[in-house]
Design a protein around this motif. Sequence first.
Motif, PDB file in Angstrom:
ATOM      1  N   ALA A  79     -14.802  -4.500  34.498  1.00 37.24           N
ATOM      2  CA  ALA A  79     -14.888  -5.384  33.442  1.00 37.24           C
ATOM      3  C   ALA A  79     -13.325  -5.362  32.961  1.00 37.24           C
ATOM      4  CB  ALA A  79     -15.738  -5.133  32.156  1.00 37.24           C
ATOM      5  N   ALA A  80     -12.624  -4.030  32.762  1.00 33.23           N
ATOM      6  CA  ALA A  80     -11.649  -4.018  32.262  1.00 33.23           C
ATOM      7  C   ALA A  80     -10.590  -4.757  33.318  1.00 33.23           C
ATOM      8  CB  ALA A  80     -10.842  -2.629  31.980  1.00 33.23           C
ATOM      9  N   LEU A  81     -10.746  -4.475  34.627  1.00 29.92           N
ATOM     10  CA  LEU A  81     -10.143  -5.156  35.599  1.00 29.92           C
ATOM     11  C   LEU A  81      -9.935  -6.810  35.498  1.00 29.92           C
ATOM     12  CD1 LEU A  81      -8.162  -5.196  38.254  1.00 29.92           C
ATOM     13  CD2 LEU A  81     -10.397  -5.192  39.372  1.00 29.92           C
ATOM     14  N   ASP A  82     -11.370  -7.401  35.211  1.00 31.41           N
ATOM     15  CA  ASP A  82     -11.569  -8.590  34.863  1.00 31.41           C
ATOM     16  C   ASP A  82     -10.817  -8.832  33.653  1.00 31.41           C
ATOM     17  OD1 ASP A  82     -12.812 -11.102  35.424  1.00 31.41           O
ATOM     18  OD2 ASP A  82     -13.971 -10.565  33.515  1.00 31.41           O
ATOM     19  N   ASP A  83     -10.756  -8.403  32.587  1.00 31.57           N
ATOM     20  CA  ASP A  83      -9.989  -8.648  31.327  1.00 31.57           C
ATOM     21  C   ASP A  83      -8.513  -8.948  31.716  1.00 31.57           C
ATOM     22  OD1 ASP A  83     -12.347  -8.734  29.983  1.00 31.57           O
ATOM     23  OD2 ASP A  83     -12.124  -6.629  29.270  1.00 31.57           O
ATOM     24  N   LEU A  84      -7.914  -7.858  32.491  1.00 33.56           N
ATOM     25  CA  LEU A  84      -6.619  -8.036  32.821  1.00 33.56           C
ATOM     26  C   LEU A  84      -6.415  -9.107  33.655  1.00 33.56           C
ATOM     27  CD1 LEU A  84      -3.766  -6.386  33.277  1.00 33.56           C
ATOM     28  CD2 LEU A  84      -4.774  -5.329  35.561  1.00 33.56           C
ATOM     29  N   ALA A  85      -7.135  -9.522  34.558  1.00 30.74           N
ATOM     30  CA  ALA A  85      -6.885 -10.650  35.363  1.00 30.74           C
ATOM     31  C   ALA A  85      -7.014 -11.966  34.571  1.00 30.74           C
ATOM     32  CB  ALA A  85      -7.784 -10.796  36.584  1.00 30.74           C
ATOM     33  N   ARG A  86      -7.678 -12.059  33.694  1.00 21.46           N
ATOM     34  CA  ARG A  86      -7.733 -13.355  32.797  1.00 21.46           C
ATOM     35  C   ARG A  86      -6.772 -13.370  31.608  1.00 21.46           C
ATOM     36  NH1 ARG A  86     -13.080 -14.459  30.592  1.00 21.46           N
ATOM     37  NH2 ARG A  86     -13.994 -13.349  32.378  1.00 21.46           N
ATOM     38  N   SER A  87      -6.215 -12.287  31.486  1.00 21.90           N
ATOM     39  CA  SER A  87      -5.479 -12.176  30.317  1.00 21.90           C
ATOM     40  C   SER A  87      -3.958 -12.876  30.265  1.00 21.90           C
ATOM     41  CB  SER A  87      -4.965 -10.530  29.800  1.00 21.90           C
ATOM     42  OG  SER A  87      -4.020 -10.103  30.747  1.00 21.90           O
ATOM     43  N   GLU A  88      -3.556 -13.472  29.225  1.00 16.82           N
ATOM     44  CA  GLU A  88      -2.356 -14.191  29.364  1.00 16.82           C
ATOM     45  C   GLU A  88      -1.257 -13.427  29.295  1.00 16.82           C
ATOM     46  OE1 GLU A  88      -1.676 -16.314  25.671  1.00 16.82           O
ATOM     47  OE2 GLU A  88      -3.644 -17.348  25.614  1.00 16.82           O
ATOM     48  N   GLU A  89      -1.182 -12.107  29.114  1.00 23.45           N
ATOM     49  CA  GLU A  89      -0.056 -11.426  29.375  1.00 23.45           C
ATOM     50  C   GLU A  89       0.160 -10.998  30.991  1.00 23.45           C
ATOM     51  OE1 GLU A  89      -1.668 -10.128  25.606  1.00 23.45           O
ATOM     52  OE2 GLU A  89      -2.381 -10.518  27.357  1.00 23.45           O
ATOM     53  N   PHE A  90      -1.018 -10.766  31.559  1.00 20.89           N
ATOM     54  CA  PHE A  90      -0.996 -10.634  32.967  1.00 20.89           C
ATOM     55  C   PHE A  90      -0.623 -11.625  33.845  1.00 20.89           C
ATOM     56  CE2 PHE A  90      -2.909 -10.332  37.272  1.00 20.89           C
ATOM     57  CZ  PHE A  90      -2.668  -9.056  37.733  1.00 20.89           C
ATOM     58  N   LEU A  91      -1.127 -13.048  33.340  1.00 16.41           N
ATOM     59  CA  LEU A  91      -1.016 -14.235  34.107  1.00 16.41           C
ATOM     60  C   LEU A  91       0.702 -14.678  34.046  1.00 16.41           C
ATOM     61  CD1 LEU A  91      -3.870 -16.156  33.196  1.00 16.41           C
ATOM     62  CD2 LEU A  91      -3.569 -15.498  35.531  1.00 16.41           C
ATOM     63  N   ALA A  92       1.191 -14.456  32.887  1.00 15.18           N
ATOM     64  CA  ALA A  92       2.516 -14.684  32.620  1.00 15.18           C
ATOM     65  C   ALA A  92       3.447 -13.518  33.372  1.00 15.18           C
ATOM     66  CB  ALA A  92       2.939 -14.382  30.887  1.00 15.18           C
ATOM     67  N   LEU A  93       3.091 -12.239  33.586  1.00 12.30           N
ATOM     68  CA  LEU A  93       3.842 -11.347  34.410  1.00 12.30           C
ATOM     69  C   LEU A  93       3.704 -11.972  35.866  1.00 12.30           C
ATOM     70  CD1 LEU A  93       5.219  -8.520  35.066  1.00 12.30           C
ATOM     71  CD2 LEU A  93       2.673  -7.553  35.189  1.00 12.30           C
ATOM     72  N   VAL A  94       2.649 -12.260  36.396  1.00 12.81           N
ATOM     73  CA  VAL A  94       2.592 -12.500  37.776  1.00 12.81           C
ATOM     74  C   VAL A  94       3.328 -14.018  37.829  1.00 12.81           C
ATOM     75  CG1 VAL A  94       1.049 -13.356  39.663  1.00 12.81           C
ATOM     76  CG2 VAL A  94       0.515 -11.452  38.046  1.00 12.81           C
ATOM     77  N   GLY A  95       3.351 -14.810  37.009  1.00  9.68           N
ATOM     78  CA  GLY A  95       4.058 -15.950  36.986  1.00  9.68           C
ATOM     79  C   GLY A  95       5.477 -15.741  37.134  1.00  9.68           C
ATOM     80  N   ARG A  96       6.157 -15.160  36.130  1.00 11.43           N
ATOM     81  CA  ARG A  96       7.376 -14.516  36.259  1.00 11.43           C
ATOM     82  C   ARG A  96       7.869 -13.908  37.612  1.00 11.43           C
ATOM     83  NH1 ARG A  96       5.924 -12.584  31.052  1.00 11.43           N
ATOM     84  NH2 ARG A  96       6.372 -10.245  31.929  1.00 11.43           N
ATOM     85  N   ILE A  97       7.139 -13.018  38.319  1.00  7.13           N
ATOM     86  CA  ILE A  97       7.240 -12.471  39.251  1.00  7.13           C
ATOM     87  C   ILE A  97       7.506 -13.445  40.613  1.00  7.13           C
ATOM     88  CG2 ILE A  97       6.284 -10.858  41.171  1.00  7.13           C
ATOM     89  CD1 ILE A  97       5.482  -9.378  39.053  1.00  7.13           C
ATOM     90  N   THR A  98       6.768 -14.592  40.366  1.00  4.32           N
ATOM     91  CA  THR A  98       6.391 -15.225  41.668  1.00  4.32           C
ATOM     92  C   THR A  98       7.175 -16.618  41.369  1.00  4.32           C
ATOM     93  OG1 THR A  98       4.359 -16.242  40.583  1.00  4.32           O
ATOM     94  CG2 THR A  98       4.235 -14.320  42.114  1.00  4.32           C
ATOM     95  N   GLY A  99       7.662 -16.996  40.098  1.00  3.57           N
ATOM     96  CA  GLY A  99       8.129 -17.975  39.925  1.00  3.57           C
ATOM     97  C   GLY A  99       7.325 -19.413  39.792  1.00  3.57           C
ATOM     98  N   ILE A 100       6.013 -19.051  39.585  1.00  2.68           N
ATOM     99  CA  ILE A 100       4.816 -20.231  39.444  1.00  2.68           C
ATOM    100  C   ILE A 100       4.377 -20.042  38.145  1.00  2.68           C
ATOM    101  CG2 ILE A 100       2.910 -20.857  40.561  1.00  2.68           C
ATOM    102  CD1 ILE A 100       3.489 -19.556  42.908  1.00  2.68           C
ATOM    103  N   PRO A 101       4.807 -20.843  37.267  1.00  3.66           N
ATOM    104  CA  PRO A 101       4.199 -21.137  36.084  1.00  3.66           C
ATOM    105  C   PRO A 101       2.915 -21.550  35.924  1.00  3.66           C
ATOM    106  CG  PRO A 101       5.894 -22.810  36.401  1.00  3.66           C
ATOM    107  CD  PRO A 101       5.654 -21.936  37.530  1.00  3.66           C
ATOM    108  N   GLY A 102       2.080 -21.547  34.833  1.00  4.84           N
ATOM    109  CA  GLY A 102       0.838 -22.187  34.704  1.00  4.84           C
ATOM    110  C   GLY A 102      -0.220 -21.668  35.366  1.00  4.84           C
ATOM    111  N   LEU A 103      -0.267 -20.303  35.760  1.00  8.07           N
ATOM    112  CA  LEU A 103      -1.321 -19.593  36.605  1.00  8.07           C
ATOM    113  C   LEU A 103      -2.546 -19.829  35.869  1.00  8.07           C
ATOM    114  CD1 LEU A 103       0.579 -16.854  38.393  1.00  8.07           C
ATOM    115  CD2 LEU A 103       0.060 -19.178  39.246  1.00  8.07           C
ATOM    116  N   LEU A 104      -3.693 -19.946  36.824  1.00  9.78           N
ATOM    117  CA  LEU A 104      -4.983 -19.966  36.218  1.00  9.78           C
ATOM    118  C   LEU A 104      -5.774 -19.215  36.608  1.00  9.78           C
ATOM    119  CD1 LEU A 104      -5.463 -23.856  36.123  1.00  9.78           C
ATOM    120  CD2 LEU A 104      -5.224 -22.512  34.151  1.00  9.78           C
ATOM    121  N   TYR A 105      -6.425 -18.289  36.189  1.00 11.69           N
ATOM    122  CA  TYR A 105      -7.470 -17.496  36.504  1.00 11.69           C
ATOM    123  C   TYR A 105      -9.041 -17.921  37.096  1.00 11.69           C
ATOM    124  CZ  TYR A 105     -11.793 -14.400  35.203  1.00 11.69           C
ATOM    125  OH  TYR A 105     -12.767 -13.720  35.203  1.00 11.69           O
TER     126      TYR A 105
END
Length: 310
Positions: A79-105
């Motif tokens: 459940a914590a992993l799922d919370d991480l995957a959907r969190s704005e902080e994590f989506l923003a981190l992955v977006g910065r790494i990949t250069g793809i903004p607006g990622l959706l869980y």
Amino acid sequence: MLHLIDPAVLGREDEIRRAFAGARPFRHCVIDGFLDDGFARRLLERFPAFERGNHLDEDGRPGGKSTHDRLRGLGEDYAALDDLARSEEFLALVGRITGIPGLLYDPMYFGGGTHENRHGQALDVHVDFNHHPATGWHRRLNLIVYLNPDWRAEWGGALELHRDPYDAANDEVVEVLPLFNRCVIFETTEHSWHGFRRITLPPEHAGTSRRSLALYFYTEERPAEETGPTHSTVYVDRGLPDRFVAGYTLTRADRDELDALVTNQTGHNRRLYREIERLQAELERTALNRLAGALRRRWARYRVRRQRPQ
């Protein structure tokens, strides 16, 4: 939620971003020690039993792969992993790494979740489906975390990234061993070919399996030049191993490998036949609907003419 990520990873964000942007044969990065070590070990300890997941093949018989897409039902750590995957902080981190903004869980974990593959399993080289079947979102990234202590190269099962599997002479292949707490992030495009070769375990490791966590991310829009017609997963069937030459004597292991190749190819063909049947049925329904509509319109015009004064 970023406390579940190893702090060293957060400190290397710029380095990882540069590695992702410059990687071949397509954009990807490999991050060792991705999750907090204690958290990763708890995920391994609580990994669902093989029989608990979807482990039936297309004929309803037990197969060598099991998946589980209801992470929150696997306990507090998942459940914590799922919370991480959907969190704005994590989506923003992955977006910065990949250069793809607006990622959706994807709360449905369509095709994702826990994956477990046993001895004899392989994944033919393929590109993934490009639109989410329920939302229509564009699939943009695969994020995979492996949970396999002491995995060895000679066992097979390494992730392969291909430039062009149809051009064997010029194909460029990068292999990534599925080691414990190793994360791979790669862009999903119309040419992000990937898969893994058959898992062949020695007798003393017969109970070992290839375990991973698969998270897929989407965006509502995508640049037009990167967008292709909607399609499901597209496979390239593997050819015969190079050792199969005239005069070669097959071993029992060779026979098993041939059986697996034929089984995979048959499965791909059956899936395509089902898609063709579905499309044919949709075309027939569309044609009938159009015919019925045309008949209704003609009947309405006929009734109007009959009601007009002569």
